[in-house]
Motif scaffolding. Sequence first.
Motif, PDB file in Angstrom:
ATOM      1  N   ARG A 114       0.873  -1.175   0.000  1.00  0.00           N
ATOM      2  CA  ARG A 114       0.000   0.000   0.000  1.00  0.00           C
ATOM      3  C   ARG A 114       0.910   1.225   0.000  1.00  0.00           C
ATOM      4  O   ARG A 114       1.715   1.399   0.907  1.00  0.00           O
ATOM      5  N   ILE A 115       0.810   2.067  -1.037  1.00  0.00           N
ATOM      6  CA  ILE A 115       1.665   3.250  -1.121  1.00  0.00           C
ATOM      7  C   ILE A 115       0.899   4.535  -0.830  1.00  0.00           C
ATOM      8  O   ILE A 115       1.492   5.600  -0.742  1.00  0.00           O
ATOM      9  N   ALA A 116      -0.402   4.423  -0.700  1.00  0.00           N
ATOM     10  CA  ALA A 116      -1.273   5.537  -0.311  1.00  0.00           C
ATOM     11  C   ALA A 116      -2.506   4.891   0.304  1.00  0.00           C
ATOM     12  O   ALA A 116      -2.742   3.688   0.098  1.00  0.00           O
ATOM     13  N   PRO A 117      -3.308   5.652   1.042  1.00  0.00           N
ATOM     14  CA  PRO A 117      -4.484   5.030   1.672  1.00  0.00           C
ATOM     15  C   PRO A 117      -5.379   4.277   0.682  1.00  0.00           C
ATOM     16  O   PRO A 117      -5.980   3.266   1.049  1.00  0.00           O
ATOM     17  N   ASP A 118      -5.415   4.742  -0.573  1.00  0.00           N
ATOM     18  CA  ASP A 118      -6.310   4.122  -1.549  1.00  0.00           C
ATOM     19  C   ASP A 118      -5.591   3.530  -2.759  1.00  0.00           C
ATOM     20  O   ASP A 118      -6.226   3.208  -3.755  1.00  0.00           O
ATOM     21  N   VAL A 119      -4.261   3.373  -2.697  1.00  0.00           N
ATOM     22  CA  VAL A 119      -3.497   2.869  -3.852  1.00  0.00           C
ATOM     23  C   VAL A 119      -2.550   1.759  -3.407  1.00  0.00           C
ATOM     24  O   VAL A 119      -1.796   1.916  -2.445  1.00  0.00           O
ATOM     25  N   VAL A 120      -2.602   0.640  -4.138  1.00  0.00           N
ATOM     26  CA  VAL A 120      -1.714  -0.494  -3.908  1.00  0.00           C
ATOM     27  C   VAL A 120      -0.796  -0.625  -5.116  1.00  0.00           C
ATOM     28  O   VAL A 120      -1.238  -0.549  -6.265  1.00  0.00           O
ATOM     29  N   MET A 121       0.475  -0.805  -4.845  1.00  0.00           N
ATOM     30  CA  MET A 121       1.451  -1.134  -5.884  1.00  0.00           C
ATOM     31  C   MET A 121       1.597  -2.650  -5.848  1.00  0.00           C
ATOM     32  O   MET A 121       1.968  -3.221  -4.830  1.00  0.00           O
ATOM     33  N   ARG A 122       1.236  -3.288  -6.975  1.00  0.00           N
ATOM     34  CA  ARG A 122       1.237  -4.751  -7.010  1.00  0.00           C
ATOM     35  C   ARG A 122       1.816  -5.227  -8.338  1.00  0.00           C
ATOM     36  O   ARG A 122       1.861  -4.473  -9.327  1.00  0.00           O
ATOM     37  N   PRO A 123       2.261  -6.491  -8.377  1.00  0.00           N
ATOM     38  CA  PRO A 123       2.779  -7.024  -9.632  1.00  0.00           C
ATOM     39  C   PRO A 123       1.720  -6.945 -10.746  1.00  0.00           C
ATOM     40  O   PRO A 123       0.537  -7.205 -10.502  1.00  0.00           O
ATOM     41  N   ALA A 124       2.152  -6.570 -11.927  1.00  0.00           N
ATOM     42  CA  ALA A 124       1.247  -6.510 -13.082  1.00  0.00           C
ATOM     43  C   ALA A 124       0.796  -7.912 -13.459  1.00  0.00           C
ATOM     44  O   ALA A 124       1.529  -8.887 -13.282  1.00  0.00           O
ATOM     45  N   THR A 125      -0.438  -8.003 -13.972  1.00  0.00           N
ATOM     46  CA  THR A 125      -0.984  -9.274 -14.452  1.00  0.00           C
ATOM     47  C   THR A 125      -1.590  -9.042 -15.839  1.00  0.00           C
ATOM     48  O   THR A 125      -1.886  -7.890 -16.200  1.00  0.00           O
ATOM     49  N   PRO A 126      -1.833 -10.090 -16.602  1.00  0.00           N
ATOM     50  CA  PRO A 126      -2.458  -9.924 -17.912  1.00  0.00           C
ATOM     51  C   PRO A 126      -3.824  -9.236 -17.834  1.00  0.00           C
ATOM     52  O   PRO A 126      -4.220  -8.524 -18.757  1.00  0.00           O
ATOM     53  N   GLU A 127      -4.520  -9.412 -16.719  1.00  0.00           N
ATOM     54  CA  GLU A 127      -5.845  -8.816 -16.557  1.00  0.00           C
ATOM     55  C   GLU A 127      -5.807  -7.291 -16.438  1.00  0.00           C
ATOM     56  O   GLU A 127      -6.843  -6.634 -16.472  1.00  0.00           O
ATOM     57  N   ASP A 128      -4.626  -6.701 -16.295  1.00  0.00           N
ATOM     58  CA  ASP A 128      -4.498  -5.246 -16.160  1.00  0.00           C
ATOM     59  C   ASP A 128      -4.541  -4.509 -17.496  1.00  0.00           C
ATOM     60  O   ASP A 128      -4.549  -3.277 -17.521  1.00  0.00           O
ATOM     61  N   ALA A 129      -4.575  -5.232 -18.600  1.00  0.00           N
ATOM     62  CA  ALA A 129      -4.476  -4.608 -19.924  1.00  0.00           C
ATOM     63  C   ALA A 129      -5.546  -3.546 -20.157  1.00  0.00           C
ATOM     64  O   ALA A 129      -5.231  -2.431 -20.606  1.00  0.00           O
ATOM     65  N   GLY A 130      -6.796  -3.861 -19.888  1.00  0.00           N
ATOM     66  CA  GLY A 130      -7.873  -2.898 -20.126  1.00  0.00           C
ATOM     67  C   GLY A 130      -7.718  -1.646 -19.273  1.00  0.00           C
ATOM     68  O   GLY A 130      -7.872  -0.526 -19.754  1.00  0.00           O
ATOM     69  N   GLY A 131      -7.413  -1.828 -18.000  1.00  0.00           N
ATOM     70  CA  GLY A 131      -7.232  -0.691 -17.104  1.00  0.00           C
ATOM     71  C   GLY A 131      -6.055   0.173 -17.494  1.00  0.00           C
ATOM     72  O   GLY A 131      -6.120   1.409 -17.422  1.00  0.00           O
ATOM     73  N   LEU A 132      -4.965  -0.462 -17.924  1.00  0.00           N
ATOM     74  CA  LEU A 132      -3.803   0.317 -18.378  1.00  0.00           C
ATOM     75  C   LEU A 132      -4.127   1.084 -19.658  1.00  0.00           C
ATOM     76  O   LEU A 132      -3.717   2.240 -19.814  1.00  0.00           O
ATOM     77  N   ALA A 133      -4.861   0.458 -20.564  1.00  0.00           N
ATOM     78  CA  ALA A 133      -5.248   1.154 -21.798  1.00  0.00           C
ATOM     79  C   ALA A 133      -6.093   2.388 -21.474  1.00  0.00           C
ATOM     80  O   ALA A 133      -5.852   3.476 -22.013  1.00  0.00           O
ATOM     81  N   ARG A 134      -7.061   2.234 -20.582  1.00  0.00           N
ATOM     82  CA  ARG A 134      -7.907   3.380 -20.202  1.00  0.00           C
ATOM     83  C   ARG A 134      -7.069   4.483 -19.549  1.00  0.00           C
ATOM     84  O   ARG A 134      -7.238   5.666 -19.848  1.00  0.00           O
ATOM     85  N   ALA A 135      -6.152   4.110 -18.667  1.00  0.00           N
ATOM     86  CA  ALA A 135      -5.298   5.099 -17.997  1.00  0.00           C
ATOM     87  C   ALA A 135      -4.396   5.798 -19.001  1.00  0.00           C
ATOM     88  O   ALA A 135      -4.179   7.015 -18.916  1.00  0.00           O
ATOM     89  N   ARG A 136      -3.876   5.047 -19.961  1.00  0.00           N
ATOM     90  CA  ARG A 136      -3.012   5.635 -20.983  1.00  0.00           C
ATOM     91  C   ARG A 136      -3.789   6.611 -21.866  1.00  0.00           C
ATOM     92  O   ARG A 136      -3.277   7.659 -22.233  1.00  0.00           O
ATOM     93  N   VAL A 137      -5.011   6.278 -22.205  1.00  0.00           N
ATOM     94  CA  VAL A 137      -5.841   7.188 -23.015  1.00  0.00           C
ATOM     95  C   VAL A 137      -6.080   8.484 -22.245  1.00  0.00           C
ATOM     96  O   VAL A 137      -5.909   9.580 -22.783  1.00  0.00           O
ATOM     97  N   ARG A 138      -6.450   8.370 -20.973  1.00  0.00           N
ATOM     98  CA  ARG A 138      -6.712   9.574 -20.161  1.00  0.00           C
ATOM     99  C   ARG A 138      -5.471  10.446 -20.012  1.00  0.00           C
ATOM    100  O   ARG A 138      -5.582  11.666 -19.929  1.00  0.00           O
ATOM    101  N   SER A 139      -4.301   9.838 -19.966  1.00  0.00           N
ATOM    102  CA  SER A 139      -3.065  10.568 -19.677  1.00  0.00           C
ATOM    103  C   SER A 139      -2.208  10.812 -20.917  1.00  0.00           C
ATOM    104  O   SER A 139      -1.077  11.299 -20.800  1.00  0.00           O
ATOM    105  N   ARG A 140      -2.733  10.507 -22.075  1.00  0.00           N
ATOM    106  CA  ARG A 140      -1.939  10.562 -23.304  1.00  0.00           C
ATOM    107  C   ARG A 140      -1.266  11.914 -23.523  1.00  0.00           C
ATOM    108  O   ARG A 140      -0.050  11.989 -23.727  1.00  0.00           O
TER     109      ARG A 140
END
Length: 184
Positions: free
Chosen positions: A7-33
């Motif tokens: 846990r690196i913030a009260p509401d954020v966890v830093m965890r190993p990446a998994t294949p299931e993260d692809a959709g969430g990473l794509a959405r985050a990348r679009v928002r932050s492009r």
Amino acid sequence: MITESARIAPDVVMRPATPEDAGGLARARVRSRAHLEPWEPTRPEDYFTSQAQAARLRSQLEECRAGRTAPWVLDRAGEMVGSVTLSNISLGPFRSGVLGYWIGVDHIGRGLATAAVTQACVFADAELGLHRVEAGTLLDNVPSQRVLAKCGFEEFGVAPEYLHINGAWRDHRLFQRILNDRCP
């Protein structure tokens, strides 16, 4: 392979990446492009899709299994808000890795980069047994340089035309953090 989360913030966890993260990473990348564009390589249009992120994650996880990369995501209740990667991990007498990270535009200014970089160094030392971690920034990326300084990194040089960023070869400031003085 990295197996721990933190846990690196009260509401954020830093965890190993998994294949299931692809959709969430794509959405985050679009928002932050637009926010990330000045600091990154030129990305093809399909980079911002779930399919491309899935392929990138498969490649990273293959490198992880081989001991050459350690990818993490910053997860806020299932929403990806950034990522951290240790790549080019070298063991033997060098025991070093190269750190890269980004924070989504909606989450900058909350200390997440500092917390994530600090935690990556803890993992690099405790789980991977690395001696040092290296990072580079564009010369004018002062916010990232401040993060690295807060996390105990020291500048050790400037690399001319180091990486092809945003359409051109760019000079970079190089930083390192010595994690320990244990023998390999």
